[in-house]
Each structure stands twice: as C-alpha cells, then as structure tokens.
Design an enzyme around this catalytic site. Structure first.
Site, PDB file in Angstrom:
ATOM      1  N   HIS A  17      -6.020   1.089  -0.241  1.00  0.00           N
ATOM      2  CA  HIS A  17      -4.952   0.085  -0.410  1.00  0.00           C
ATOM      3  C   HIS A  17      -5.430  -1.045  -1.327  1.00  0.00           C
ATOM      4  CE1 HIS A  17      -3.649   1.348   3.889  1.00  0.00           C
ATOM      5  NE2 HIS A  17      -2.726   1.812   3.058  1.00  0.00           N
ATOM      6  N   LYS A  41       6.727   3.947  14.752  1.00  0.00           N
ATOM      7  CA  LYS A  41       5.276   4.158  14.837  1.00  0.00           C
ATOM      8  C   LYS A  41       4.677   3.272  15.925  1.00  0.00           C
ATOM      9  CE  LYS A  41       4.017   5.550  10.116  1.00  0.00           C
ATOM     10  NZ  LYS A  41       3.226   5.190   8.932  1.00  0.00           N
ATOM     11  N   ARG A  91      -1.806   9.794  -3.678  1.00  0.00           N
ATOM     12  CA  ARG A  91      -3.113  10.419  -3.479  1.00  0.00           C
ATOM     13  C   ARG A  91      -3.134  11.865  -3.941  1.00  0.00           C
ATOM     14  NH1 ARG A  91      -3.312   8.397   2.583  1.00  0.00           N
ATOM     15  NH2 ARG A  91      -1.232   9.199   2.243  1.00  0.00           N
ATOM     16  N   SER A 129      -5.200   5.474   6.556  1.00  0.00           N
ATOM     17  CA  SER A 129      -5.471   4.638   7.732  1.00  0.00           C
ATOM     18  C   SER A 129      -5.632   5.513   8.964  1.00  0.00           C
ATOM     19  CB  SER A 129      -4.318   3.650   7.960  1.00  0.00           C
ATOM     20  OG  SER A 129      -4.198   2.786   6.861  1.00  0.00           O
TER      21      SER A 129
END
Ligand code: PNS
Length: 162
Positions: A17, A41, A91, A129
């Site tokens: 990040h 979440k 990514r 994460s």
C-alpha cells in the site's frame, strides 16, 4: 489542484500500500488515503486504528498525502472531494476482473473521475493484508511485509487473537 483518492481496507497498511501511495503522491497534487468501512468484513483493527497506523507510517514524509475514513459509496466520496482519480494497485491477473468491474461501476456513478491502476512493485506482488494477518496469527515474521513503525502493534494484536 489534481486530487486522487487511494481507497482500501488497510487492515493493516502494508509495504505494498505504502508503495502505491508514495507513487500516487508524485503523480497528483494531493492524495487522500481513504480507509473505507466495509460492513461485510470483520476487520482486525478499528477504522481509527487503521487511520492512526497510516498516519504514523507516512509521518512527515509525504506532505501532500492525508488520511480519511468513510462509509458509503466510494464514487460519492470522490465527487465530494473534487478528486479526478481513484488510484489502485494491481498485483496480478487475479486482481483484474474485480478491479475492472469496480472501475467501470465507479465511472458510471461518477463520470468525473477515472480509476488509475499502478502496477505493484515486483517484491510486493504476492502481498496482501490478509496474508500478513495469517502469518502474524501463527507467530510468523511479518517484518518484511509491513512498515517498521507498525510491526509490533500488528504482531501483538494478531498473536493474542489465536
Ligand atoms: O482493500 P480492499 O478491501 O480491496 O478495498 C475495497 C474498496 C474499499 C476499495 C471497495 O470495497 C470500495 O470501494 N468500497 C466502497 C463501496 C463502493 O463504492 N463499492 C463499489 C461500488 S462500484
């Protein structure tokens, strides 16, 4: 003044990040790192803790970057902030389909902003994460993945959750 928003859960902020935010700060006049609250979440850190960790990590190093928190439609925040871009890190191909869908939906909701994808630095390709949290929960070494300022806090919190 060209404003960009870097949205995410940042639960917690990783070196991946930080790399994206740092590069975005070179491309735009002002960058808002936005901790988005997602009711679906169950985060490990409160939004306030996530904001605090990001601020601690950035320190005085990026004067045109600020941190905020938000619950709602990203497109609405971006419009209210007068931002011209949403910056995301990409990514791998596996990120693409989801990010493409979000970019199109956000463009439809707010035609004034574009989503800009920055290619993740090769050393961060596999980093997320949730991966960091899994490693920390089992007492693994997370110091390569997180900014040094928050390693102990994250390790302490997640280890104690086992
Ligand atoms: O770090 P994450 O969890 O991958 O970030 C996802 C995030 C926060 C960017 C995304 O869930 C989001 O934008 N949420 C806000 C609600 C919203 O606008 N959803 C998209 C509708 S197109």
């Amino acid at each position: 003044m060209r404003i960009a928003v870097c949205p995410g859960s940042f639960d917690p902020v990783t070196k991946g990040h930080l790399d994206i935010v740092t590069r975005a700060s070179k491309l735009f006049d002002r960058v808002i790192v936005l901790v988005v609250i997602n009711a679906a979440k169950t985060p490990s850190f409160t939004p306030e803790e996530r904001v605090r960790m990001i601020r601690e990590v950035i320190g005085d190093s990026l004067p045109n970057v600020e941190v905020d928190t938000f619950s709602g439609l990203l497109a609405d925040y971006v419009r209210d902030a007068g931002a011209v871009a949403i910056v995301k890190g990409l990514r791998a191909v596996s990120d693409f389909e989801y990010e493409f869908q979000m970019a199109l939906a956000n463009k439809k909701l707010n035609p004034l902003a574009d989503t800009v994808f920055l290619t993740t630095a090769s050393q961060n390709m596999y980093l997320s994460s949730s991966l960091v949290k899994q490693i920390a929960q089992f007492g693994g070494d997370i110091s390569d993945f997180l900014p040094p300022q928050i390693v102990d806090k994250v390790a302490g919190r997640l280890c104690s959750q086992r």
